[in-house]
Design an enzyme around this catalytic site. Sequence first.
Site, PDB file in Angstrom:
ATOM      1  CG  HIS A 131       5.878 -20.210  10.466  1.00 37.79           C
ATOM      2  ND1 HIS A 131       5.063 -20.782  11.417  1.00 37.79           N
ATOM      3  CD2 HIS A 131       5.122 -20.112   9.345  1.00 37.79           C
ATOM      4  CE1 HIS A 131       3.880 -21.011  10.887  1.00 37.79           C
ATOM      5  NE2 HIS A 131       3.873 -20.614   9.628  1.00 37.79           N
ATOM      6  CD  GLU A 132       5.787 -17.664   6.264  1.00 32.27           C
ATOM      7  OE1 GLU A 132       5.536 -18.336   5.239  1.00 32.27           O
ATOM      8  OE2 GLU A 132       4.928 -17.408   7.129  1.00 32.27           O
ATOM      9  N   GLY A 171      -2.800   1.968   1.767  1.00 32.58           N
ATOM     10  CA  GLY A 171      -1.605   2.770   1.988  1.00 32.58           C
ATOM     11  C   GLY A 171      -0.362   2.261   1.300  1.00 32.58           C
ATOM     12  CG  ASP A 206       0.290 -22.350   8.732  1.00 33.42           C
ATOM     13  OD1 ASP A 206      -0.215 -21.736   7.781  1.00 33.42           O
ATOM     14  OD2 ASP A 206       1.427 -22.139   9.170  1.00 33.42           O
TER      15      ASP A 206
HETATM   16  P1  ADP Z   1      -3.594   3.144  -1.423  1.00 36.49           P
HETATM   17  O1  ADP Z   1      -4.349   3.704  -2.558  1.00 36.49           O
HETATM   18  O2  ADP Z   1      -2.898   1.850  -1.756  1.00 36.49           O
HETATM   19  O3  ADP Z   1      -4.376   3.024  -0.171  1.00 36.49           O
HETATM   20  P2  ADP Z   1      -2.137   5.567  -1.703  1.00 36.49           P
HETATM   21  O4  ADP Z   1      -1.673   5.447  -3.104  1.00 36.49           O
HETATM   22  O5  ADP Z   1      -3.302   6.427  -1.475  1.00 36.49           O
HETATM   23  O6  ADP Z   1      -2.397   4.138  -1.084  1.00 36.49           O
HETATM   24  O7  ADP Z   1      -0.906   6.034  -0.829  1.00 36.49           O
HETATM   25  C1  ADP Z   1      -1.041   6.990   0.180  1.00 36.49           C
HETATM   26  C2  ADP Z   1       0.225   7.812   0.298  1.00 36.49           C
HETATM   27  O8  ADP Z   1       1.307   7.022   0.768  1.00 36.49           O
HETATM   28  C3  ADP Z   1       0.697   8.342  -1.027  1.00 36.49           C
HETATM   29  O9  ADP Z   1       0.108   9.565  -1.294  1.00 36.49           O
HETATM   30  C4  ADP Z   1       2.186   8.471  -0.836  1.00 36.49           C
HETATM   31  O10 ADP Z   1       2.508   9.682  -0.206  1.00 36.49           O
HETATM   32  C5  ADP Z   1       2.501   7.365   0.121  1.00 36.49           C
HETATM   33  N1  ADP Z   1       2.997   6.187  -0.595  1.00 36.49           N
HETATM   34  C6  ADP Z   1       2.438   4.972  -0.613  1.00 36.49           C
HETATM   35  N2  ADP Z   1       3.157   4.105  -1.330  1.00 36.49           N
HETATM   36  C7  ADP Z   1       4.204   4.782  -1.814  1.00 36.49           C
HETATM   37  C8  ADP Z   1       5.331   4.445  -2.639  1.00 36.49           C
HETATM   38  N3  ADP Z   1       5.501   3.209  -3.120  1.00 36.49           N
HETATM   39  N4  ADP Z   1       6.219   5.414  -2.925  1.00 36.49           N
HETATM   40  C9  ADP Z   1       6.071   6.657  -2.448  1.00 36.49           C
HETATM   41  N5  ADP Z   1       5.043   7.045  -1.669  1.00 36.49           N
HETATM   42  C10 ADP Z   1       4.117   6.131  -1.338  1.00 36.49           C
HETATM   43 ZN    ZN Z   2       2.439 -20.717   8.189  1.00 43.23          ZN
END
Ligand code: ADP
Ligand code: ZN
Length: 613
Positions: free
Chosen positions: A426-427, A207, A503
């Site tokens: 922590h970081e 995502g 850690d």
């Molecule tokens: P992944 O392939 O990394 O699992 P996707 O590219 O399928 O994620 O992202 C899923 C949806 O989330 C996209 O269709 C978009 O609507 C939204 N999204 C994710 N990252 C972004 C981003 N950086 N900018 C705009 N929309 C994003």
């Molecule tokens: Zn740590």
Amino acid sequence: MNAKKSKGMGGVTFCLFLIMILAVFWLTNQAQTRQREITYTDFQKLVEDNRVEAVRIRQNKAVPTGSMDIFLKKTDEERRMYVSDVNEIQAYLNEEGIIYELKDVPQDSWLMTTIFPTLLTVIILMIFFMMMNRQAGGANAKAMSFGKNRARLSTDADKKVTFAQVAGLQEEKEELEEVVDFLKAPKKYIQVGARIPKGVLLVGPPGTGKTLLAKAVAGEAGVPFFTISGSDFVEMFVGVGASRVRDLFEDAKKNAPCIIFIDEIDAVARRRGTGMGGGHDEREQTLNQLLVEMDGFGVNEGIIVMAATNRVDILDPAILRPGRFDRKVAVGRPDVKGREEILKVHANGKPLGEDVDLTQTAQTTAGFTGADLENLLNEAAIIAAKEGRIFLQQEDIRRSFVKVGIGAEKKSHVISEKEKRITAFHEAGHAILFHVLPDVGPVYSVSIIPTGIGAAGYTMPLPERDEMFNTRGKMLQDITVALGGRVAEEQIFDDITTGASQDIKDATAKAKAMVTKFGMSEKLGLINYDNDSDEVFIGRDLAHASRGYGEEVAGKIDAEVKRIIDECYLKAKKIIKEYDGVLHACAELLLQKEKITREEFEALFEEKQVLEL
Ligand code: ADP
Ligand code: ZN
Ligand code: MG
């Protein structure tokens, strides 16, 4: 691609047509036999009554038996009789003076008895397999085209994605800019003898926009984009995956320059040799074919293979070798600024009320991915629509947040201010030790964006320098750094958290290896107490059969491990106390920005020095 589909469909139509013809043939043949059958006695009676006009004998010469069609006088009725001895019946007919015709049995019996059933069986089997395959894959166009790749070709006709639609991810886009440029003007690079990477691997949690980013690269460059998901390769029939890969690359070569995008590549490119059932399973064949194809096309042929995965650790190392996926782009969860930009992109087309504050929303959604944010705004829009409003209010977003945030899996995303503070210190603790200790670091970036796989943040040193050996000093420093997070927490808060468990595990493992594997403890000497075999077998590190030493030695090992850890702990404590000012400054900056770069981090040390002078 469409041509292929229709070829597949043509096969089906042809099959159905064939079945129909055969069915008709068979039925008419059946109809012929539907004359009334009579016995020899019946026939004799008909002859005596003088009702027989003529007969036709169909004989099978070899036996000689046959059948006889009897045409009756004054009607067009027929009778049929089986003849057990053709010669005998001929004699009888001559005697009675009945006209007869003698014919050999048509050869259709052979066709009907042998070819037809076989053909029918084959066809039925084929249909059966096709349906099974269809069920397994779910696509119905591939019916007759088992081995054909299922890549979808998106061209200009599809909605074009550009970098503008990918919010945040600034560094990632910059890294991919070069790929875009190459696809646009390959000559420029070839002229100066530059070698462009063949494969780019996008790594990041689900995502975060990996698929989107890959599409945007194709969109920006204006080249065809073949996309296929790793799971499409994994079929129930051995060899199908491999042939799909072959076809995919063939298609791509015809369309160069272009991009092949393999989504979720981990489905095929999992570490080999760990499959159950051992040996060469389907996935392994597919992976091998993929590697062969990637090695097969020349540098600068204009094909760039992009792939996405969220588990780089389970990929077969062979895939990462130079000349394959030699470029890795980490696609991380967005920081505050990135989240705000993503919210802005997805707020497009959603009228916002004047009280909506996307900046604030971005601040409260630490750990959300792009997909989560998109979902958040979408839910808010749904809530607004349900209430009959034509614009979104902050309240909608708040309610949507509760809905999305509490959704089972996403619970970890919603972190409290206090947790954030603890993570920041922590970081910062890790980072300071990385910076101060001579053989580790320098710090590349520090982040308190939750990783979604358990860690609340991370501190990343620059990629390790290529060193042949790990020295004793460096290993001790590694352990010290690992303990730094916990030490910082202790110093600031009166309570401690469970957040440092990984850690502590890492530190312990390292200390143990020093003692049992590398002979770095005088007390135990230069003996290997570690009987790990590095072999690959099912369940990898599962079976540690036996230890090669007794209780007494085990006690000594534990004591030595403890001594090392304790020493490192004290050292970490001392350094972090010394840099207390940096610790606070760093934590505050992290709380504000969530992710800081090497420059920003190192500037903190300089400020502190200036103050001291
Ligand atoms: P992944 O392939 O990394 O699992 P996707 O590219 O399928 O994620 O992202 C899923 C949806 O989330 C996209 O269709 C978009 O609507 C939204 N999204 C994710 N990252 C972004 C981003 N950086 N900018 C705009 N929309 C994003
Ligand atoms: Zn740590
Ligand atoms: Mg994806």
